[in-house]
Design a protein around this motif. Sequence first.
Motif, mmCIF file in Angstrom:
data_model
loop_
_atom_site.group_PDB
_atom_site.id
_atom_site.type_symbol
_atom_site.label_atom_id
_atom_site.label_comp_id
_atom_site.label_asym_id
_atom_site.label_seq_id
_atom_site.Cartn_x
_atom_site.Cartn_y
_atom_site.Cartn_z
ATOM 1 N N SER A 28 27.826 -24.328 78.591
ATOM 2 C CA SER A 28 28.682 -23.260 78.030
ATOM 3 C C SER A 28 29.997 -23.136 78.799
ATOM 4 C CB SER A 28 27.938 -21.914 78.002
ATOM 5 O OG SER A 28 27.524 -21.551 79.296
ATOM 6 N N GLY A 29 30.115 -23.871 79.904
ATOM 7 C CA GLY A 29 31.390 -23.912 80.632
ATOM 8 C C GLY A 29 31.479 -22.896 81.767
ATOM 9 N N LYS A 30 30.332 -22.418 82.246
ATOM 10 C CA LYS A 30 30.329 -21.365 83.276
ATOM 11 C C LYS A 30 31.055 -21.787 84.557
ATOM 12 C CE LYS A 30 25.884 -21.480 83.301
ATOM 13 N NZ LYS A 30 25.288 -22.325 82.302
ATOM 14 N N ALA A 89 32.962 -11.404 93.915
ATOM 15 C CA ALA A 89 33.397 -12.761 93.576
ATOM 16 C C ALA A 89 33.087 -13.048 92.112
ATOM 17 C CB ALA A 89 32.656 -13.754 94.470
ATOM 18 N N ILE A 90 33.566 -14.214 91.674
ATOM 19 C CA ILE A 90 33.207 -14.692 90.334
ATOM 20 C C ILE A 90 32.059 -15.681 90.526
ATOM 21 C CG2 ILE A 90 34.094 -15.682 88.179
ATOM 22 C CD1 ILE A 90 35.966 -13.526 89.118
ATOM 23 N N VAL A 91 30.951 -15.436 89.865
ATOM 24 C CA VAL A 91 29.754 -16.240 90.095
ATOM 25 C C VAL A 91 29.353 -16.995 88.830
ATOM 26 C CG1 VAL A 91 27.335 -16.189 90.815
ATOM 27 C CG2 VAL A 91 28.934 -14.484 91.738
ATOM 28 N N SER A 92 29.230 -18.305 88.973
ATOM 29 C CA SER A 92 28.711 -19.107 87.877
ATOM 30 C C SER A 92 27.210 -19.285 88.096
ATOM 31 C CB SER A 92 29.421 -20.461 87.901
ATOM 32 O OG SER A 92 28.707 -21.384 87.140
ATOM 33 N N CYS A 93 26.400 -18.767 87.162
ATOM 34 C CA CYS A 93 24.940 -18.789 87.343
ATOM 35 C C CYS A 93 24.329 -20.003 86.641
ATOM 36 C CB CYS A 93 24.327 -17.525 86.746
ATOM 37 S SG CYS A 93 24.912 -16.009 87.516
ATOM 38 N N PHE A 112 29.143 -7.135 86.833
ATOM 39 C CA PHE A 112 29.446 -7.199 85.395
ATOM 40 C C PHE A 112 29.053 -8.587 84.887
ATOM 41 C CE2 PHE A 112 32.270 -7.666 81.736
ATOM 42 C CZ PHE A 112 32.156 -6.417 81.129
ATOM 43 N N VAL A 113 28.154 -8.618 83.924
ATOM 44 C CA VAL A 113 27.608 -9.900 83.466
ATOM 45 C C VAL A 113 28.246 -10.319 82.140
ATOM 46 C CG1 VAL A 113 25.512 -11.177 82.864
ATOM 47 C CG2 VAL A 113 25.400 -9.360 84.594
ATOM 48 N N VAL A 114 28.828 -11.518 82.149
ATOM 49 C CA VAL A 114 29.436 -12.061 80.930
ATOM 50 C C VAL A 114 28.542 -13.180 80.393
ATOM 51 C CG1 VAL A 114 31.459 -13.199 79.932
ATOM 52 C CG2 VAL A 114 31.751 -11.589 81.827
ATOM 53 N N PHE A 115 28.171 -13.076 79.131
ATOM 54 C CA PHE A 115 27.358 -14.097 78.477
ATOM 55 C C PHE A 115 28.298 -15.025 77.708
ATOM 56 C CE2 PHE A 115 24.345 -14.647 74.575
ATOM 57 C CZ PHE A 115 24.075 -15.957 74.926
ATOM 58 N N LEU A 116 28.446 -16.258 78.207
ATOM 59 C CA LEU A 116 29.281 -17.257 77.522
ATOM 60 C C LEU A 116 28.426 -17.935 76.457
ATOM 61 C CD1 LEU A 116 31.304 -19.059 80.363
ATOM 62 C CD2 LEU A 116 31.984 -17.116 78.946
ATOM 63 N N GLU A 117 28.756 -17.682 75.205
ATOM 64 C CA GLU A 117 27.932 -18.205 74.115
ATOM 65 C C GLU A 117 28.441 -19.561 73.641
ATOM 66 O OE1 GLU A 117 26.166 -15.435 71.255
ATOM 67 O OE2 GLU A 117 27.695 -14.031 71.927
ATOM 68 N N VAL A 118 27.491 -20.418 73.265
ATOM 69 C CA VAL A 118 27.833 -21.736 72.737
ATOM 70 C C VAL A 118 26.678 -22.180 71.843
ATOM 71 C CG1 VAL A 118 26.796 -23.024 74.678
ATOM 72 C CG2 VAL A 118 28.687 -24.029 73.432
ATOM 73 N N THR A 119 26.975 -22.982 70.827
ATOM 74 C CA THR A 119 25.885 -23.487 69.978
ATOM 75 C C THR A 119 25.167 -24.604 70.730
ATOM 76 O OG1 THR A 119 27.283 -25.162 68.979
ATOM 77 C CG2 THR A 119 27.190 -23.028 67.853
ATOM 78 N N PRO A 120 23.870 -24.830 70.450
ATOM 79 C CA PRO A 120 23.147 -25.904 71.145
ATOM 80 C C PRO A 120 23.812 -27.262 70.928
ATOM 81 C CG PRO A 120 21.626 -24.581 69.837
ATOM 82 C CD PRO A 120 22.999 -24.066 69.538
ATOM 83 N N THR A 121 24.316 -27.519 69.722
ATOM 84 C CA THR A 121 24.948 -28.818 69.437
ATOM 85 C C THR A 121 26.171 -29.015 70.316
ATOM 86 O OG1 THR A 121 24.377 -28.327 67.157
ATOM 87 C CG2 THR A 121 25.784 -30.256 67.532
ATOM 88 N N GLU A 122 27.009 -27.988 70.401
ATOM 89 C CA GLU A 122 28.215 -28.125 71.217
ATOM 90 C C GLU A 122 27.837 -28.208 72.702
ATOM 91 O OE1 GLU A 122 31.611 -26.059 69.835
ATOM 92 O OE2 GLU A 122 32.630 -26.132 71.766
ATOM 93 N N ALA A 123 26.812 -27.444 73.100
ATOM 94 C CA ALA A 123 26.384 -27.485 74.508
ATOM 95 C C ALA A 123 25.996 -28.909 74.885
ATOM 96 C CB ALA A 123 25.205 -26.532 74.719
ATOM 97 N N SER A 167 38.430 -24.838 74.596
ATOM 98 C CA SER A 167 38.430 -25.636 75.825
ATOM 99 C C SER A 167 38.158 -24.697 77.003
ATOM 100 C CB SER A 167 39.797 -26.297 76.022
ATOM 101 O OG SER A 167 40.750 -25.295 76.328
ATOM 102 N N PRO A 168 37.686 -25.260 78.147
ATOM 103 C CA PRO A 168 37.450 -24.411 79.320
ATOM 104 C C PRO A 168 38.713 -23.645 79.734
ATOM 105 C CG PRO A 168 36.529 -26.591 79.676
ATOM 106 C CD PRO A 168 37.269 -26.659 78.372
ATOM 107 N N ALA A 169 39.886 -24.298 79.589
ATOM 108 C CA ALA A 169 41.146 -23.633 79.977
ATOM 109 C C ALA A 169 41.392 -22.414 79.080
ATOM 110 C CB ALA A 169 42.300 -24.608 79.869
ATOM 111 N N GLN A 170 41.120 -22.585 77.782
ATOM 112 C CA GLN A 170 41.303 -21.487 76.821
ATOM 113 C C GLN A 170 40.329 -20.340 77.120
ATOM 114 O OE1 GLN A 170 40.958 -23.357 73.036
ATOM 115 N NE2 GLN A 170 41.754 -21.595 71.903
ATOM 116 N N VAL A 171 39.067 -20.705 77.390
ATOM 117 C CA VAL A 171 38.054 -19.688 77.697
ATOM 118 C C VAL A 171 38.471 -18.911 78.943
ATOM 119 C CG1 VAL A 171 35.648 -19.296 78.411
ATOM 120 C CG2 VAL A 171 36.153 -20.978 76.633
ATOM 121 N N ALA A 172 38.886 -19.660 79.985
ATOM 122 C CA ALA A 172 39.264 -19.009 81.242
ATOM 123 C C ALA A 172 40.445 -18.074 81.028
ATOM 124 C CB ALA A 172 39.594 -20.062 82.295
#
Length: 185
Positions: A28-30, A89-93, A112-123, A167-172
């Motif tokens: 998902s790009g965490k 800090a920013i933590v990637s789990c 604060f927990v952020v759920f980065l969603e992605v479809t299984p196919t894209e993952a 893209s990861p850059a867009q998500v960030a």
Amino acid sequence: MSSPSAAAETAGAQVSPGHILLVGFMGSGKSTTARKIARKYGKISYDMDIGISRQAGKSIPKIFAEEGEEGFRRREVEYLEYLRTVDPAIVSCGGGVVTTEEARRLLRQLGFVVFLEVTPTEAVSRISSPDSRPLLANGSDPAKLLEQRMPMYLEVADLRFDTTGKSPAQVASELGAELSERGLL
Ligand code: S3P
């Protein structure tokens, strides 16, 4: 869903509140998102998989092979305990951190927990080396795994962010702006 201040209250005085924790399925790009947001906003970032592997002195696949998934999940809880002692800090789990109740409890306390969603196919298409993910290497069906985990991600999430087609850059950039608007960065 708990707010950061509510999380801090439940956690008690010794807890370091105010982390931003990224959870979500493998691919998902965490990790990239956490690194990019941290760099842009002058924060420290932690990557749980890297930290656990360093503390254990062996790779994630080796931990799974020698200690089983249960051993790895125990190490994840220990790592979350460690995060109580460090500055915000920013933590990637790890993608499966939500699968134990103890870890879900700690995640809610830590910030604060952020759920980065992605479809299984894209993952799956984003994962460059599936062998480094023991749960995919052992033939688990990603769609089924995601379906099983969905309620657990939702249980801990303060915010859902859909990464599909981005893209990861867009998500960030978009997520960073959203967190900043909320006064969290
Ligand atoms: C796992 C995801 C991995 C890693 C381990 C188990 C999972 O992290 O923690 O292989 O159970 O989904 P990423 O999500 O960073 O790949």
